[in-house]
Design an enzyme around this catalytic site. Structure first.
Site, short mmCIF file in Angstrom:
data_model
loop_
_atom_site.label_atom_id
_atom_site.label_comp_id
_atom_site.label_asym_id
_atom_site.label_seq_id
_atom_site.Cartn_x
_atom_site.Cartn_y
_atom_site.Cartn_z
N ILE A 28 0.91 -1.19 0.15
CA ILE A 28 -0.10 -0.20 0.00
C ILE A 28 0.88 1.15 -0.01
CG2 ILE A 28 -1.78 1.32 1.36
CD1 ILE A 28 -2.71 -1.43 2.34
N SER B 15 -6.44 -0.41 10.99
CA SER B 15 -7.06 -1.71 10.36
C SER B 15 -8.43 -1.74 11.27
CB SER B 15 -6.05 -2.88 10.26
OG SER B 15 -6.88 -4.00 10.15
N TYR C 82 -1.01 -7.49 16.85
CA TYR C 82 -1.12 -6.63 15.56
C TYR C 82 -2.54 -5.97 15.75
CZ TYR C 82 -2.27 -5.39 10.97
OH TYR C 82 -2.47 -4.53 9.82
N LYS D 17 -3.21 -1.93 16.31
CA LYS D 17 -4.03 -1.23 15.42
C LYS D 17 -5.22 -0.51 16.15
CE LYS D 17 -2.00 -1.46 12.51
NZ LYS D 17 -1.18 -0.57 11.48
#
Length: 320
Positions: free
Chosen positions: A49, A171, A203, A207
């Site tokens: 990205i 996310s 993770y 986020k």
């Protein structure tokens, strides 16, 4: 038998394309903004990205600073971007988010060599085990703490260059996260354990940190010409899980192949937050599919947790 297999394969292929043209098709950034004379930093810009974002900004005429750890991979990406866009103002600057000293050095080098900063896109992320140079959990250190310090060190430049924006790539995984301040204080990590599933949990926690950081940053930027946004890019095919174990990779591979979309699609909400005019009043909000998500989980709007995370991050970075 062979005919049946061929028919099955064709049906599978047709279903794949139909799925990606309908249910999985993501909206695109509609901004036609030109960025000549503007300067943007994109972290993790050599792949996925980040690379697609840098490519788009360069195509619009921006001076793009590729903030990456790996010089060789970054320079290969830069050559591709220059060749594709015709914009030679694409620059590599060394940044290792797993080292707070590297973050400080990057900020010093940038402020010494660049006179303005219009866009700071905190894109880099990972799902690796281990620790940072400073002894923090790798996922917490790179996904949150390094970006926190980078942003704080560049805030004066952003304010002087306003109107400017900070875009934090978070996310939807934040919905499965929480911030255990006791664990952070005691172990300098978001959780314990190093299995693939435990790394995925970390993770998710990181986020949520991204979303809370953006929420608190917006409050502290009120009255300035700097706005900030967090976002969910979508389920995207990137190499963020390239260091995952065999079983995790084996389980995820078919899911990623069939249900995840490409990096170009994944960059669209980042570009929307960076470029769309008239969203300044939405500073601090979380975006998905090129639109603000107005009904967000309460833990992502926890004032006490956002303030505590900011203050603890300042302490970890030696700013308080």
């Amino acid at each position: 038998m062979i005919l049946e297999l061929l028919l099955f394969g064709l049906l599978l292929l047709g279903g794949y394309f139909l799925l990606h043209m309908t249910l999985l098709k993501l909206p695109r950034c509609k901004s036609t903004a030109k960025l000549h004379g503007k300067t943007a930093i994109v972290t993790g810009a050599n792949t996925g990205i980040g690379k697609t974002t840098a490519m788009d900004l360069a195509r619009r005429g921006a001076r793009v600073i590729m903030a990456c750890r790996d010089r060789q991979r970054a320079e290969a990406a830069i050559q591709e971007i220059i060749q594709e866009t015709g914009n030679s103002q694409v620059i590599f600057m060394q940044l290792d988010l797993a080292s707070l000293q590297s973050v400080r050095s990057f900020a010093e080098n940038f402020l010494r060599s660049e006179s303005k900063l219009d866009l700071l896109i905190n894109n880099a992320g990972l799902m690796n085990g281990g620790q940072t140079v400073d002894g923090f959990g790798m996922i917490f250190g790179v996904n949150h703490l390094g970006h926190f310090l980078l942003t704080v060190l560049l805030l004066d430049q952003l304010k002087a260059s306003g109107p400017s924006r900070v875009v934090n790539v978070a996310s939807k995984a934040y919905t499965m996260g929480n911030v255990d301040f006791k664990c952070l204080t005691t172990h300098k990590d978001l959780a314990l354990g190093s299995s693939d599933y435990q790394l995925f949990q970390k993770y998710c926690h990181s986020k949520l940190c991204n979303v809370l950081f953006t929420y608190e940053l917006a409050k502290r930027l009120q009255g300035t010409s700097v706005t900030c946004y967090s976002l969910h890019p979508g389920a995207i095919k990137t190499d963020i899980g390239r260091y995952a174990g065999f079983l995790w990779s084996f389980f995820m591979a078919p899911i990623i192949f069939f249900f995840f979309v490409d990096a170009e699609s994944g960059a669209q909400t980042t570009l929307h937050c960076a470029l769309e005019p008239g969203i300044e009043h939405l500073s601090g909000h979380y975006f998905t599919q090129c639109a603000p998500l107005m009904k967000i989980e309460s833990k992502a709007r926890d004032d006490a947790a956002a303030k505590k995370l900011w203050e603890l991050s300042e302490s970890f970075c030696g700013l308080s």
